[in-house]
Design a protein around this motif. Sequence first.
Motif, PDB file in Angstrom:
ATOM      1  N   SER A  96       9.477  -2.042   1.385  1.00 28.65           N
ATOM      2  CA  SER A  96       8.308  -2.935   1.484  1.00 28.65           C
ATOM      3  C   SER A  96       7.435  -2.916   0.222  1.00 28.65           C
ATOM      4  O   SER A  96       6.431  -3.625   0.144  1.00 28.65           O
ATOM      5  CB  SER A  96       7.451  -2.533   2.690  1.00 28.65           C
ATOM      6  OG  SER A  96       6.756  -1.328   2.416  1.00 28.65           O
ATOM      7  N   LEU A  97       7.834  -2.119  -0.768  1.00 27.68           N
ATOM      8  CA  LEU A  97       6.976  -1.890  -1.939  1.00 27.68           C
ATOM      9  C   LEU A  97       6.891  -3.034  -2.937  1.00 27.68           C
ATOM     10  O   LEU A  97       5.930  -3.137  -3.692  1.00 27.68           O
ATOM     11  CB  LEU A  97       7.538  -0.700  -2.739  1.00 27.68           C
ATOM     12  CG  LEU A  97       7.247   0.712  -2.289  1.00 27.68           C
ATOM     13  CD1 LEU A  97       7.871   1.691  -3.266  1.00 27.68           C
ATOM     14  CD2 LEU A  97       5.753   0.903  -2.251  1.00 27.68           C
ATOM     15  N   ARG A  98       7.934  -3.839  -2.974  1.00 27.67           N
ATOM     16  CA  ARG A  98       8.139  -4.781  -4.078  1.00 27.67           C
ATOM     17  C   ARG A  98       6.880  -5.534  -4.535  1.00 27.67           C
ATOM     18  O   ARG A  98       6.601  -5.601  -5.739  1.00 27.67           O
ATOM     19  CB  ARG A  98       9.258  -5.742  -3.659  1.00 27.67           C
ATOM     20  CG  ARG A  98       9.913  -6.561  -4.712  1.00 27.67           C
ATOM     21  CD  ARG A  98      10.405  -5.866  -5.938  1.00 27.67           C
ATOM     22  NE  ARG A  98      11.756  -5.371  -5.871  1.00 27.67           N
ATOM     23  CZ  ARG A  98      12.364  -4.792  -6.909  1.00 27.67           C
ATOM     24  NH1 ARG A  98      11.740  -4.670  -8.072  1.00 27.67           N
ATOM     25  NH2 ARG A  98      13.577  -4.326  -6.788  1.00 27.67           N
ATOM     26  N   PRO A  99       6.054  -6.098  -3.605  1.00 29.43           N
ATOM     27  CA  PRO A  99       4.883  -6.865  -4.067  1.00 29.43           C
ATOM     28  C   PRO A  99       3.871  -6.031  -4.853  1.00 29.43           C
ATOM     29  O   PRO A  99       3.026  -6.598  -5.551  1.00 29.43           O
ATOM     30  CB  PRO A  99       4.247  -7.362  -2.759  1.00 29.43           C
ATOM     31  CG  PRO A  99       5.296  -7.253  -1.725  1.00 29.43           C
ATOM     32  CD  PRO A  99       6.192  -6.136  -2.136  1.00 29.43           C
ATOM     33  N   LEU A 100       3.966  -4.715  -4.753  1.00 29.66           N
ATOM     34  CA  LEU A 100       3.002  -3.852  -5.446  1.00 29.66           C
ATOM     35  C   LEU A 100       3.439  -3.532  -6.869  1.00 29.66           C
ATOM     36  O   LEU A 100       2.679  -2.964  -7.655  1.00 29.66           O
ATOM     37  CB  LEU A 100       2.845  -2.519  -4.681  1.00 29.66           C
ATOM     38  CG  LEU A 100       2.423  -2.596  -3.220  1.00 29.66           C
ATOM     39  CD1 LEU A 100       2.550  -1.236  -2.544  1.00 29.66           C
ATOM     40  CD2 LEU A 100       0.978  -3.086  -3.139  1.00 29.66           C
ATOM     41  N   ILE A 101       4.693  -3.875  -7.163  1.00 29.93           N
ATOM     42  CA  ILE A 101       5.314  -3.365  -8.395  1.00 29.93           C
ATOM     43  C   ILE A 101       5.280  -4.387  -9.536  1.00 29.93           C
ATOM     44  O   ILE A 101       5.792  -5.496  -9.421  1.00 29.93           O
ATOM     45  CB  ILE A 101       6.793  -2.997  -8.121  1.00 29.93           C
ATOM     46  CG1 ILE A 101       6.910  -2.045  -6.932  1.00 29.93           C
ATOM     47  CG2 ILE A 101       7.444  -2.388  -9.372  1.00 29.93           C
ATOM     48  CD1 ILE A 101       6.248  -0.711  -7.119  1.00 29.93           C
ATOM     49  N   GLY A 102       4.662  -3.975 -10.653  1.00 34.06           N
ATOM     50  CA  GLY A 102       4.713  -4.746 -11.889  1.00 34.06           C
ATOM     51  C   GLY A 102       5.512  -3.967 -12.914  1.00 34.06           C
ATOM     52  O   GLY A 102       6.044  -2.896 -12.601  1.00 34.06           O
TER      53      GLY A 102
END
Length: 307
Positions: free
Chosen positions: A89-95
């Motif tokens: 579920s992490l993807r949207p937090l990752i830049g």
Amino acid sequence: MRIKIAVLGVGGVGGYFGGRLAAAGHDVSFVARGQHLQALRRDGLTVESVAGDFALESVVATDDPAEIGEVDYVLLGVKTWQLDAAIASLRPLIGPRTAVVTTQNGVDAPQQVADRLGREAVLPGAVEVIAFLDGPGRVRHIGGPGKLTLGEWDNRPSERVERLREALQGSGLTAVLPADIWVALWSKFLALGSFGAIATVANAPYGVLRSRPGTRQLLVDSMNEIKQVAKATGVELPIDAIDNTLAFLDGLPAEGTTSLQRDINAGKPSELEAWTGAVVRIGQETGTPTPLNNLLYELASARSQAG
Ligand SMILES: NC(=O)c1ccc[n+]([C@@H]2O[C@H](COP(=O)([O-])OP(=O)(O)OC[C@H]3O[C@@H](n4cnc5c(N)ncnc54)[C@H](OP(=O)(O)O)[C@@H]3O)[C@@H](O)[C@H]2O)c1
């Protein structure tokens, strides 16, 4: 400098570390769920701590990481058996420069994050604290320094590690950047990996297990196997690692127990797979014999299955 951090899993670790960072003015978003999320949104976060109580009347809390977007850091505060779903579920937090900090006991979590996001995204970490959720929106910190040991995967110094260290230190927490993060993780694992399963199978506290010559020897034998498994993965633990671990265990409260035995006793899901299970699995993968840990794993698994 203010950091932007998402805390995914707001339990003992996530609530305490995230709470202290938020209280110090950092931009903290909490990813939680259920009644705990409702309480965080309605009443904020209350922390009762041996290092000083505090309350945050209003916190940013959501069950949807997409509402938060890219952050500088993610603090992963879930249990080991919850990691796969959490990491997914992490993807949207990752830049491109986001660092995911692992806090889980054991040695598997950094690789699990790296499998999905690449090694560059991971800062392997280990926490020392005794804290737990004491009801929705309430965290209790009853002991331990509130310390995060962390580093880059290849131990190089980096601006993002230094910035996080400063933020933690400035929030009343302790941050340690060891010479080798893998030695630090495996050194901690010597204690839990050995004590957790033996205490579970014996259903006895620290004081009993460390004072009986026979069980004390079992602890040493288990640690020796773990040390050999570490070596087989390329991590050479210091010559005094086992003596230091015994000294650490001797300093713990006699009536103390590990979370593994408490969870298994309570019939809850446990971290057995990531503790003794990992010793056995990595032993098999590297051709390192772990006969005592194999036995402990089977006995603890049977206890766990029996409920
Ligand atoms: N607590 C300590 O004192 C301590 C000390 C050293 C190391 N550690 C290690 O730190 C790790 C975390 O332990 P902990 O004691 O802090 O665990 P915990 O108190 O059980 O907290 C985990 C929290 O994460 C939540 N969660 C799980 N998956 C989630 C998801 N996908 N989305 C949102 N929330 C999610 C859980 O909610 P649900 O209840 O709904 O599942 C729970 O509130 C473990 O590996 C532990 O071994 C803990």
